[in-house]
Enzyme design. Structure first.
Site, PDB file in Angstrom:
ATOM      1  N   PRO A   2      -0.827  -5.400   8.170  1.00 45.39           N
ATOM      2  CA  PRO A   2      -0.368  -5.905   9.457  1.00 45.39           C
ATOM      3  C   PRO A   2      -0.554  -4.866  10.561  1.00 45.39           C
ATOM      4  O   PRO A   2      -0.052  -3.752  10.464  1.00 45.39           O
ATOM      5  CB  PRO A   2       1.128  -6.178   9.239  1.00 45.39           C
ATOM      6  CG  PRO A   2       1.413  -5.862   7.815  1.00 45.39           C
ATOM      7  CD  PRO A   2       0.262  -5.140   7.245  1.00 45.39           C
ATOM      8  N   GLU A   3      -1.289  -5.215  11.581  1.00 43.41           N
ATOM      9  CA  GLU A   3      -1.365  -4.382  12.777  1.00 43.41           C
ATOM     10  C   GLU A   3      -0.327  -4.920  13.764  1.00 43.41           C
ATOM     11  O   GLU A   3       0.324  -5.925  13.499  1.00 43.41           O
ATOM     12  CB  GLU A   3      -2.780  -4.451  13.378  1.00 43.41           C
ATOM     13  CG  GLU A   3      -3.852  -3.833  12.494  1.00 43.41           C
ATOM     14  CD  GLU A   3      -4.032  -2.323  12.726  1.00 43.41           C
ATOM     15  OE1 GLU A   3      -3.440  -1.777  13.670  1.00 43.41           O
ATOM     16  OE2 GLU A   3      -4.775  -1.699  11.942  1.00 43.41           O
TER      17      GLU A   3
END
Length: 289
Positions: A2-3
């Site tokens: 996840p960014e």
DNA sequence: ACGGGCGCCTGCCAGC
DNA sequence: TGCTGGCAGGCGCCCG
């Protein structure tokens, strides 16, 4: 993984699906998932029980859910592989289910923290003494992210000139700017035609402003691409938004042609990970060539 | 105080 | 086929 844009989508999901709900039961199924909670899993569960969730907040890739009228929050980080899922009660447990949180209402759903590699986790913390944004004390050192309206561009640019480090290190330094991971750093540097080993002090104001703009562009593009699915029951995230498949210009493109000049892209070992760059568009600094 | 580097984890997959 | 080892990497922590 996840960014920041994916984490924001998760935050919206939490706001949509668990804000206002009161916890009745907490199951900690893996101790590592609460390792940031020093008093341990039993304490975590006991203290959370009976508390009411307020609207989730975010700083960088950290999420927190304030507990009503306590000054305390549940702090979460998804790490490399974490997911927060709102699932129907009774749905089969995920293989890597680490924490389950049940509520006292009749919505029929529960909150689950699922994490294969257990880099992420949940914990309980009081807010910082000055109370800024209700920020949990343990993330008081985390800088604002570049999508935060209160992010101070000029201060960031000044800090770059004062630091004696290189630009990619600075982009990943959470005390300077948060929410930029390895992928987005490479993408923003490629767009800016900057080599990852460029000393931060060598960047002019216009160049650092341009870099910051590209960081924002990359994040916003992903947010738009991923933001359409947040109001499904599945609070996201599998960490693989379609954005990555279509839009990457640098990350993971070793030996493939540069989207700007056609030169084969290169990969270099960097800090126990990789940096991808175009050897023609992103010239190394003289000192480290 | 600041900057550099390492270790935590587990699943995947290339290579032997 | 089955095993091994490299790789993925955010971020806290330790060291100089």
């Amino acid at each position: 993984m996840p960014e920041l844009p994916e984490v924001e989508v998760v935050r919206r999901g939490l706001e949509r699906w668990v804000a206002g709900r009161t916890v009745t039961e907490v199951e900690v199924l893996h101790p590592r998932a609460v390792r940031r909670h020093p008093a341990g899993g039993e304490d975590f569960a006991a203290r959370l029980k009976g508390q009411r969730f307020e609207v989730a907040r975010r700083r960088g890739k950290y999420l927190w859910v304030p507990l009503a009228e306590t000054g305390t929050s549940v702090l979460g980080h998804l790490g490399m592989s974490g997911q927060l899922l709102v699932q129907p009660e009774g749905a089969p447990d995920e293989k890597h289910l680490r924490i389950r949180i049940r509520f006292d209402d009749s919505a029929g759903t529960e909150l689950r923290f699922v994490d294969q590699r257990t880099f992420g986790g949940l914990s309980l913390h009081d807010q910082t003494p000055d109370g800024t944004d209700g920020l949990p004390d343990v993330i008081g050192h985390i800088a604002r992210d570049p999508l935060d309206p209160a992010f101070d561009d000029a201060a960031f640019q000044s800090a770059l000139r004062l630091r004696r480090t290189t630009i990619k290190r600075a982009l990943l330094d959470q005390s300077l700017i948060s929410g930029v991971g390895n992928i987005y750093a490479d993408e923003a540097l490629w767009r800016s035609k900057l080599h990852y080993d460029r000393p931060t002090a060598s960047l002019t104001r216009p160049r650092s402003a341009e870099l910051l703009g590209h960081v924002r562009d990359v994040m916003n593009a992903a947010l738009v691409a991923g933001g359409t699915s947040f109001d499904s029951l599945y609070v996201n995230v599998n960490g693989e938004s379609g954005y990555f498949d279509r839009s990457l210009d640098a990350y993971g493109r070793e030996d493939e042609p540069c989207h700007r000049c056609g030169t084969p892209m290169r990969r270099r070992a960097w800090m126990n990970r990789s940096s991808y760059f175009c050897p023609r568009c992103q010239r190394p600094p003289r000192t480290t060539a």
